[in-house]
Scaffold this active site. Structure first.
Site, PDB file in Angstrom:
ATOM      1  N   ARG A 107       0.857  -1.183   0.000  1.00 15.58           N
ATOM      2  CA  ARG A 107       0.000   0.000   0.000  1.00 15.58           C
ATOM      3  C   ARG A 107       0.896   1.237   0.000  1.00 15.58           C
ATOM      4  NH1 ARG A 107      -2.679   0.110   6.131  1.00 15.58           N
ATOM      5  NH2 ARG A 107      -0.713  -0.050   7.253  1.00 15.58           N
ATOM      6  N   GLU A 146      -3.305   7.684   7.178  1.00 16.75           N
ATOM      7  CA  GLU A 146      -1.940   7.797   7.705  1.00 16.75           C
ATOM      8  C   GLU A 146      -0.953   8.251   6.620  1.00 16.75           C
ATOM      9  OE1 GLU A 146      -0.944   4.153   9.711  1.00 16.75           O
ATOM     10  OE2 GLU A 146      -2.016   4.749  11.508  1.00 16.75           O
ATOM     11  N   GLU A 303      -7.988   5.062  15.380  1.00 16.07           N
ATOM     12  CA  GLU A 303      -7.642   3.634  15.437  1.00 16.07           C
ATOM     13  C   GLU A 303      -6.875   3.358  16.720  1.00 16.07           C
ATOM     14  OE1 GLU A 303      -5.056   2.343  12.327  1.00 16.07           O
ATOM     15  OE2 GLU A 303      -6.206   3.304  10.738  1.00 16.07           O
ATOM     16  N   LYS A 352      -3.953 -10.359   8.774  1.00 18.74           N
ATOM     17  CA  LYS A 352      -4.868 -11.379   9.325  1.00 18.74           C
ATOM     18  C   LYS A 352      -4.553 -11.705  10.785  1.00 18.74           C
ATOM     19  CE  LYS A 352      -2.378 -15.310   7.253  1.00 18.74           C
ATOM     20  NZ  LYS A 352      -1.274 -14.470   6.719  1.00 18.74           N
TER      21      LYS A 352
HETATM   22  C1  GAL Z   1      -2.437   1.558  10.927  1.00 25.02           C
HETATM   23  C2  GAL Z   1      -3.214   1.615   9.633  1.00 25.02           C
HETATM   24  C3  GAL Z   1      -4.271   0.541   9.549  1.00 25.02           C
HETATM   25  C4  GAL Z   1      -3.698  -0.770   9.990  1.00 25.02           C
HETATM   26  C5  GAL Z   1      -3.156  -0.641  11.391  1.00 25.02           C
HETATM   27  C6  GAL Z   1      -2.579  -1.908  11.945  1.00 25.02           C
HETATM   28  O1  GAL Z   1      -1.159   2.090  10.768  1.00 25.02           O
HETATM   29  O2  GAL Z   1      -3.831   2.857   9.475  1.00 25.02           O
HETATM   30  O3  GAL Z   1      -4.734   0.475   8.215  1.00 25.02           O
HETATM   31  O4  GAL Z   1      -2.681  -1.133   9.101  1.00 25.02           O
HETATM   32  O5  GAL Z   1      -2.119   0.304  11.393  1.00 25.02           O
HETATM   33  O6  GAL Z   1      -2.074  -1.719  13.253  1.00 25.02           O
END
Ligand code: GAL
Ligand code: ZN
Length: 646
Positions: A107, A146, A303, A352
């Protein structure tokens, strides 16, 4: 004013057959989920072939959410260009410092300065915005994901040209650039703009000014991409707030202050680092930083994780109750939304093994039960939404300083400005004192005490800002290796720290990094670093065995400025901080046992909530100002309304 705490996660329904979606949404409702972020990694399914858009499936996702009263942080999917992008435009893929072009299949596979990327990103953004601008599920734009997490700095020819354009807009002439970078050194003088490159792999150290400006340019390039998408979105939906999830406190390539200034509300992501002794104290730093970036107003935790992540060497699962304590700690520090990555644990793909709200094992699990309980608890805490946290203390931190100190040619590699800021913040955490993070040029007038743990680089404006803060009656504590260079990473001459020699009443002539711990005259232990300093007016509060100053205090205007010439160990640092807090009249919000986190959120009308979170295995008692006590059992938390504070 919001009347709920947003609760939910990234939802990636495209990873699952459509039959799963109704179950997802029913479970969300059962868990009290009222918000999900959707579309973040959907570009290759929304535009499977360049210029061919397929929104049918995504219409059904959003309609399902609206029908169930769940609102969406609707993402622009631009963090993950589809395979067709790299195939058709290999020149838009990022290049590392060694000249390797990175390929698609992960990505963020794009060069931030690529005009082709920008064009394609804005086209899909426009499509998403035009289609869903009036959708009832739309709560907020979640721009990209991010920025710069994986591709913060690109070294390709396109980026090189963009860097030169950036330099031309920041320097009046090539002479000015040569002067700022000190290019007389090692025969680096430029006689044409075209000779300037990004700091690609070189035989020895690259020029410090060049690497610093490249970091600034690279961060600006990402902010520009954000602003381009945001402008497009706001043009169509002026009333829908726009944000992008930062990685405040964790990832230092992007200037969070610059991003924050362009968002309607700051959102950030936070993950515990299992290798840290007290990851929940790191969490508090990140949360305080996020709040500060949003000017003290409520922010959004976009998140965090319900349990283990998948990207550390050993991914620790969370102990029972830890998910709740972590969530409440963010809430305590001003978050009005508690969200996770992600809703349903992936079956396939590189994440996963990352935890989620709904684990692989389903609903008969610790995680699910905790997720449901937290949803109910947050629903009961709706009255907290909109309240704010006030701090009397600020820690100064700036990306430019971190970037400049990142240059490898330093007096020692053992000084880490971010770790040092976190260490000072942690000492206050332990003392029950809430602290903001402030930009050196930011407004300091609301603080009683300003801490400068290690601000190697400070601009003239930043230097004057602290001096003025003290002149007006504030108390400052400056740590070593602060105020050393100007905004171009050139030494401030005449005795260190040149930015604040007068303010501190101290002049340093030489640095003496230390091989091991030392003992000061007071008995305090220090290490890593020492300075040959002399007082030019400051009172000496502690000394090395040689009698030279280790801790000084200088009265200046209406206030006072303390200086440490060495790195104190945790116990000694806590004592010095207790001294300066007392001098500045800074009090803890409540008194309690070590390991119990106490923070207060207040509404403008004086209604307040004291958050007490017990991170220890022992029951604790918290004593409120006024003498009332609250029992907080081991591992538990209490949120106590405390009425008006007088
Ligand atoms: C963040 C990201 C998410 C996911 C997550 C995993 O950096 O925005 O898409 O990858 O970490 O911890
Ligand atoms: Zn590039």
């Amino acid at each position: 004013m919001p009347d709920v705490i947003a609760y939910g996660a990234d939802w990636n329904p495209e990873q699952w057959p459509e039959e799963t979606w109704a179950e997802d949404v029913a479970l969300m409702r059962g868990a009290g989920v009222n918000r999900v972020s959707v579309g973040i990694f959907s570009w290759s399914l929304l535009e499977p072939v360049e210029g061919v858009f397929e929104f049918g499936w995504f219409d059904r996702v959003l309609d399902l959410l609206a029908a169930n009263g769940i609102r969406a942080n609707l993402a622009t999917p631009t963090a993950a260009p589809p395979p067709w992008f790299g195939d058709a435009y290999p020149e838009a893929l990022p290049v590392d410092a060694d000249g390797r072009r990175l390929q698609h299949g992960s990505r963020q596979g794009f060069c931030p300065s690529s005009p082709i990327y920008r064009e394609k990103a804005l086209r899909i953004t426009e499509q998403v915005a035009a289609r869903y601008r009036d959708h009832p599920a739309l709560a907020m734009w979640h721009v990209h994901n991010e920025y710069g997490c994986h591709n913060a700095r690109c070294y390709c020819d396109t980026s090189a040209a963009a860097f030169r354009a950036w330099l031309r807009s920041h320097y009046p002439s090539l002479d000015a650039l040569n002067d700022a970078w000190g290019t007389a050194f090692w025969s680096q003088h430029y006689s044409a703009w075209a000779q300037i490159l990004p700091p690609r792999a070189t035989p020895s150290f690259t020029n410090p000014g060049q690497q610093l400006d490249y970091r600034r340019f690279s961060s600006d390039a990402l902010v520009e991409l954000y602003v381009a998408e945001r402008d497009l979105l706001k043009g169509l939906t002026p009333d829908v707030p726009a944000t992008t999830n930062l990685m405040a406190g964790a990832h230092w390539d992007m200037d969070c202050w610059a991003f924050a200034a362009e968002t309607d509300v700051v959102s950030t992501d936070h993950y515990l680092l299992g290798a840290r002794a007290e990851p929940h104290v790191d969490l508090a730093f990140a949360a305080d930083y996020a709040r500060s970036l949003n000017g003290g107003r409520p922010w959004l935790l976009m998140e965090h994780s319900t349990s283990a992540v998948n990207w550390q060497p050993r991914n620790l699962a969370k102990a029972p109750g830890e998910l709740r304590r972590n969530s409440l700690a963010h809430l305590a520090r001003g978050a009005d939304g508690i969200m996770f990555f992600q809703w349903r644990a992936s079956r396939a793909g590189a994440e996963k093994w990352h935890s989620a709200m709904l684990p692989h094992a389903g609903v008969d699990t610790k995680i699910w039960r905790e997720v449901v309980a937290l949803g109910a608890e947050l629903a009961g805490l709706a009255g907290v939404a909109g309240s704010t946290v006030t701090a009397d203390v600020a820690v100064l931190l700036d990306h430019s300083s971190v970037w400049a100190q990142d240059h490898p040619a330093q007096p020692t590699s053992e000084l880490d400005p971010v770790e040092e800021a976190k260490r000072w913040h942690a000492a206050l955490w332990r003392a029950g004192i809430t602290c903001d993070v402030a930009h050196p040029e930011g407004d300091l007038t609301g603080y009683r005490l300003v801490l400068v743990p290690q601000l190697y680089l400070v601009s003239d404006a930043g230097a004057a800002n602290l001096t003025e803060f003290v002149r007006r009656g504030g108390v400052a504590l400056v740590g070593p290796y602060s105020g050393i260079v100007d905004e171009h990473d050139r030494v401030r001459l005449g005795g260190y720290p040149g930015a604040w020699r007068d303010l501190l009443g101290v002049s340093v002539e030489e640095f003496f990094p230390l091989a091991g711990p030392i003992r000061l005259a007071s008995g305090a232990t220090a290490g890593v670093w020492s300075e040959a300093a002399r007082s030019t007016g400051a009172k000496v509060l502690d000394t090395y065995a040689t009698g030279e100053p280790a801790w000084t205090r200088n009265e200046w205007g209406g206030g006072a400025a303390h200086y440490l010439t060495t790195r104190l160990d945790a116990a000694a640092l806590a004592e010095v901080l207790a001294t300066v807090c007392a001098e500045a009249g800074v009090e803890p919000v409540a008194r309690t046992a070590p390991g119990v986190e106490v923070v207060r959120r207040s509404h403008a009308d004086g209604r307040s909530f004291l958050f007490a979170i017990n991170h220890t295995a022992q029951d604790a008692v918290v004593t409120l100002p006024g003498g009332a006590t609250v029992a907080v059992p081991a591992g538990d938390a209490r949120i106590v309304p405390i009425g008006r504070i007088h």
